[in-house]
Enzyme design. Sequence first.
Site, PDB file in Angstrom:
ATOM      1  CG  HIS A 153      44.437  40.402  40.477  1.00 11.49           C
ATOM      2  ND1 HIS A 153      44.814  41.388  39.586  1.00 11.49           N
ATOM      3  CD2 HIS A 153      45.337  40.459  41.493  1.00 11.49           C
ATOM      4  CE1 HIS A 153      45.889  42.016  40.036  1.00 11.49           C
ATOM      5  NE2 HIS A 153      46.221  41.478  41.196  1.00 11.49           N
ATOM      6  CG  LEU A 154      38.293  41.061  44.105  1.00 13.81           C
ATOM      7  CD1 LEU A 154      37.452  40.429  43.010  1.00 13.81           C
ATOM      8  CD2 LEU A 154      37.403  41.466  45.276  1.00 13.81           C
TER       9      LEU A 154
END
Length: 290
Positions: A153-154
């Site tokens: 996840h960014l």
Amino acid sequence: MTSQLQPDSDLARLLADCTERALESGALQPIRTEQTMVEEAGIRFSVRWVSSLAHKDAARVAAVSKRDPGFNPFLPPEPELTAAALGEHHLAVLNKYPVIANHLLIITRAFEAQTAPLTAGDFAALARVQGPLGGLGFYNGGTEAGASQAHKHLQWVPSPAGLEAFAPHLPQCRPGESGMVSVFDWAHCFVRLPASAWQAEDAGRTLRHCYVQACGLMGLSSAVDAIAPYNLLLTHEWLLLIPRSAEKWRDISVNALGYSGSLFVRRQEQIDELRAVGPFTVLRGVGLPR
């Protein structure tokens, strides 16, 4: 049903509507904090800690910090927190326990490891958020870099307090060129982004090219299954990559936001310790020698 984000949609409105609904349902549980500033080398760092008036928020901090390898909150993400589809392979999901308002997670629909190299598709999904909204994108590459979840996840936030203070210290290199931040005495790579970096059609490829460039200069291979720990930060103008050696300095955890001038401590007394040694000692202690 998840809204499919269109290129001409009002993303800010979409996120605001999702936030309002998630607050009403209780799915979104912000961590209320107090804030002070700690200055070093002319840079004012924002330091937050859990408000003494919000004891229940300490349990939320514990929930964020707990790493249970058998639990994945992104498979599937909570429907009330899922704001939009970002193409075929990514979703925009609200951070359930945000310290900073409007904190957004950009997750892969299927499991990918947080230590895996970022792809052009990952950057394209980030660009669908950050392109129109600006702000700061960041990535915690692995546990030692401050990642609390193993699922890729960014993250995105509106520009945090303190980021603008770094501007006088950034290298004046040309677009596509790399340099070093003058006040950073730990290993890092700064890349000035080309003006076209956030254009929708080529954003993924352009941003990944700059990422691969930074990885190579820091001795990190982007062609392996798992990259050594690092933090990544992106604005519309630049990309910054910092290799990491540890998650914590003493008992103060640091993630990518620390390198943007935003730190979080769990107890108010840690602020005195932070003032005594200075934020740079903390950041240097979890990085690698320059």
